[in-house]
Write a protein that holds these residues in place. Structure first.
Motif, mmCIF file in Angstrom:
data_model
loop_
_atom_site.group_PDB
_atom_site.id
_atom_site.type_symbol
_atom_site.label_atom_id
_atom_site.label_comp_id
_atom_site.label_asym_id
_atom_site.label_seq_id
_atom_site.Cartn_x
_atom_site.Cartn_y
_atom_site.Cartn_z
ATOM 1 N N THR A 14 0.732 -1.186 -0.112
ATOM 2 C CA THR A 14 -0.102 0.072 -0.125
ATOM 3 C C THR A 14 0.863 1.425 0.055
ATOM 4 O O THR A 14 1.882 0.895 0.108
ATOM 5 C CB THR A 14 -0.955 -0.095 1.186
ATOM 6 O OG1 THR A 14 -2.132 1.003 0.945
ATOM 7 C CG2 THR A 14 -0.296 0.098 2.535
ATOM 8 N N ASP A 15 0.293 2.324 0.005
ATOM 9 C CA ASP A 15 1.124 3.674 -0.146
ATOM 10 C C ASP A 15 2.086 3.655 1.032
ATOM 11 O O ASP A 15 1.659 3.355 2.178
ATOM 12 C CB ASP A 15 0.118 4.843 0.101
ATOM 13 C CG ASP A 15 -0.851 4.927 -1.055
ATOM 14 O OD1 ASP A 15 -0.205 5.165 -2.186
ATOM 15 O OD2 ASP A 15 -1.816 5.082 -0.813
ATOM 16 N N GLY A 16 3.184 3.691 0.803
ATOM 17 C CA GLY A 16 4.451 4.051 1.667
ATOM 18 C C GLY A 16 5.133 2.756 1.741
ATOM 19 O O GLY A 16 6.227 2.726 2.550
ATOM 20 N N PHE A 17 5.139 1.918 0.996
ATOM 21 C CA PHE A 17 6.039 0.476 0.778
ATOM 22 C C PHE A 17 7.691 1.149 0.394
ATOM 23 O O PHE A 17 7.272 2.214 -0.197
ATOM 24 C CB PHE A 17 5.528 -0.344 -0.399
ATOM 25 C CG PHE A 17 5.573 0.272 -1.682
ATOM 26 C CD1 PHE A 17 6.749 0.150 -2.371
ATOM 27 C CD2 PHE A 17 4.414 0.903 -2.285
ATOM 28 C CE1 PHE A 17 6.999 0.660 -3.844
ATOM 29 C CE2 PHE A 17 4.453 1.285 -3.506
ATOM 30 C CZ PHE A 17 5.517 1.346 -4.279
ATOM 31 N N GLU A 18 8.383 0.638 0.948
ATOM 32 C CA GLU A 18 9.769 0.775 0.577
ATOM 33 C C GLU A 18 10.069 0.648 -0.853
ATOM 34 O O GLU A 18 10.072 -0.370 -1.357
ATOM 35 C CB GLU A 18 10.659 0.262 1.647
ATOM 36 C CG GLU A 18 12.295 0.626 1.385
ATOM 37 C CD GLU A 18 12.441 2.266 1.606
ATOM 38 O OE1 GLU A 18 13.272 2.786 0.995
ATOM 39 O OE2 GLU A 18 11.719 2.478 2.741
ATOM 40 N N GLN A 19 10.484 1.700 -1.506
ATOM 41 C CA GLN A 19 10.787 1.666 -3.193
ATOM 42 C C GLN A 19 11.316 0.384 -3.594
ATOM 43 O O GLN A 19 11.038 -0.443 -4.216
ATOM 44 C CB GLN A 19 11.117 2.802 -3.729
ATOM 45 C CG GLN A 19 11.237 3.062 -5.184
ATOM 46 C CD GLN A 19 11.483 4.161 -5.696
ATOM 47 O OE1 GLN A 19 10.603 5.175 -5.437
ATOM 48 N NE2 GLN A 19 12.465 4.567 -6.416
ATOM 49 N N ALA A 20 12.744 0.382 -2.909
ATOM 50 C CA ALA A 20 13.714 -0.735 -3.516
ATOM 51 C C ALA A 20 13.192 -2.021 -3.057
ATOM 52 O O ALA A 20 13.278 -3.181 -3.766
ATOM 53 C CB ALA A 20 15.113 -0.699 -2.844
ATOM 54 N N GLU A 21 12.307 -2.336 -1.876
ATOM 55 C CA GLU A 21 11.661 -3.478 -1.289
ATOM 56 C C GLU A 21 10.650 -4.199 -2.334
ATOM 57 O O GLU A 21 10.195 -5.500 -1.994
ATOM 58 C CB GLU A 21 11.422 -3.362 -0.016
ATOM 59 C CG GLU A 21 12.737 -3.245 0.804
ATOM 60 C CD GLU A 21 12.471 -3.403 2.180
ATOM 61 O OE1 GLU A 21 11.722 -4.121 2.728
ATOM 62 O OE2 GLU A 21 13.215 -2.780 3.124
ATOM 63 N N LEU A 22 10.188 -3.244 -3.220
ATOM 64 C CA LEU A 22 9.249 -3.581 -4.345
ATOM 65 C C LEU A 22 9.822 -3.881 -5.416
ATOM 66 O O LEU A 22 9.594 -4.969 -6.134
ATOM 67 C CB LEU A 22 7.730 -2.879 -4.308
ATOM 68 C CG LEU A 22 6.642 -3.551 -4.914
ATOM 69 C CD1 LEU A 22 5.237 -2.968 -4.496
ATOM 70 C CD2 LEU A 22 6.772 -3.175 -6.295
ATOM 71 N N ALA A 23 10.415 -2.988 -5.922
ATOM 72 C CA ALA A 23 11.055 -2.921 -7.355
ATOM 73 C C ALA A 23 11.948 -3.943 -7.565
ATOM 74 O O ALA A 23 11.824 -4.542 -8.564
ATOM 75 C CB ALA A 23 11.434 -1.484 -7.590
ATOM 76 N N GLU A 24 12.849 -4.019 -6.587
ATOM 77 C CA GLU A 24 14.173 -4.939 -7.115
ATOM 78 C C GLU A 24 13.613 -6.428 -6.806
ATOM 79 O O GLU A 24 13.942 -7.057 -7.835
ATOM 80 C CB GLU A 24 15.349 -4.444 -6.065
ATOM 81 C CG GLU A 24 15.726 -3.380 -6.210
ATOM 82 C CD GLU A 24 16.330 -2.998 -7.697
ATOM 83 O OE1 GLU A 24 16.820 -3.857 -8.294
ATOM 84 O OE2 GLU A 24 16.053 -1.825 -8.321
ATOM 85 N N PRO A 25 12.851 -6.845 -6.139
ATOM 86 C CA PRO A 25 12.327 -8.245 -6.194
ATOM 87 C C PRO A 25 11.500 -8.386 -7.335
ATOM 88 O O PRO A 25 11.443 -9.474 -7.865
ATOM 89 C CB PRO A 25 11.685 -8.458 -4.731
ATOM 90 C CG PRO A 25 12.232 -7.382 -3.898
ATOM 91 C CD PRO A 25 12.556 -6.347 -4.801
#
Length: 108
Positions: A14-25
């Motif tokens: 949801t809003d506020g996820f850590e960018q690298a922790e969604l994008a990289e995986p």
């Protein structure tokens, strides 16, 4: 054949996820052949948090109300502070995650 070909993985955020922790995986899972659905409590888009400021937008593929554990082979929960804080206050999100554990599907 790629390692995760024909596998579909939910990323609950949801809003506020850590960018690298969604994008990289997400990038790594797609490279391995998986289909990824970003699942969120609301449709449209969610915004990342990137270290000290708001970051990029992620498209929501499926609203939490429409998501079924039966449609996924695994679940990924990106970190950060805001994302897990908001999701654990949402009984639908907690039930969705719990169901993955109940049926023995991987959760990361």
């Amino acid at each position: 054949m790629k390692l995760l070909e024909k596998k579909t993985i939910a990323i609950l955020a949801t809003d506020g996820f850590e960018q690298a922790e969604l994008a990289e995986p997400k990038k790594a899972l797609e490279k391995a052949g998986a289909t990824i659905h970003v699942v969120a409590p609301h449709g449209g888009e969610i915004r990342a948090w990137n270290s000290t400021e708001w970051g990029k937008i992620a498209k929501v593929n499926k609203e939490l109300n429409e998501a079924s554990v039966n449609d996924y082979d695994a679940l990924l929960l990106p970190g950060g502070v805001m994302n897990p804080d908001k999701l654990r206050m949402d009984t639908r999100a907690v039930a969705f995650v719990k169901h993955f554990f109940d049926v023995g599907k991987p959760v990361a």
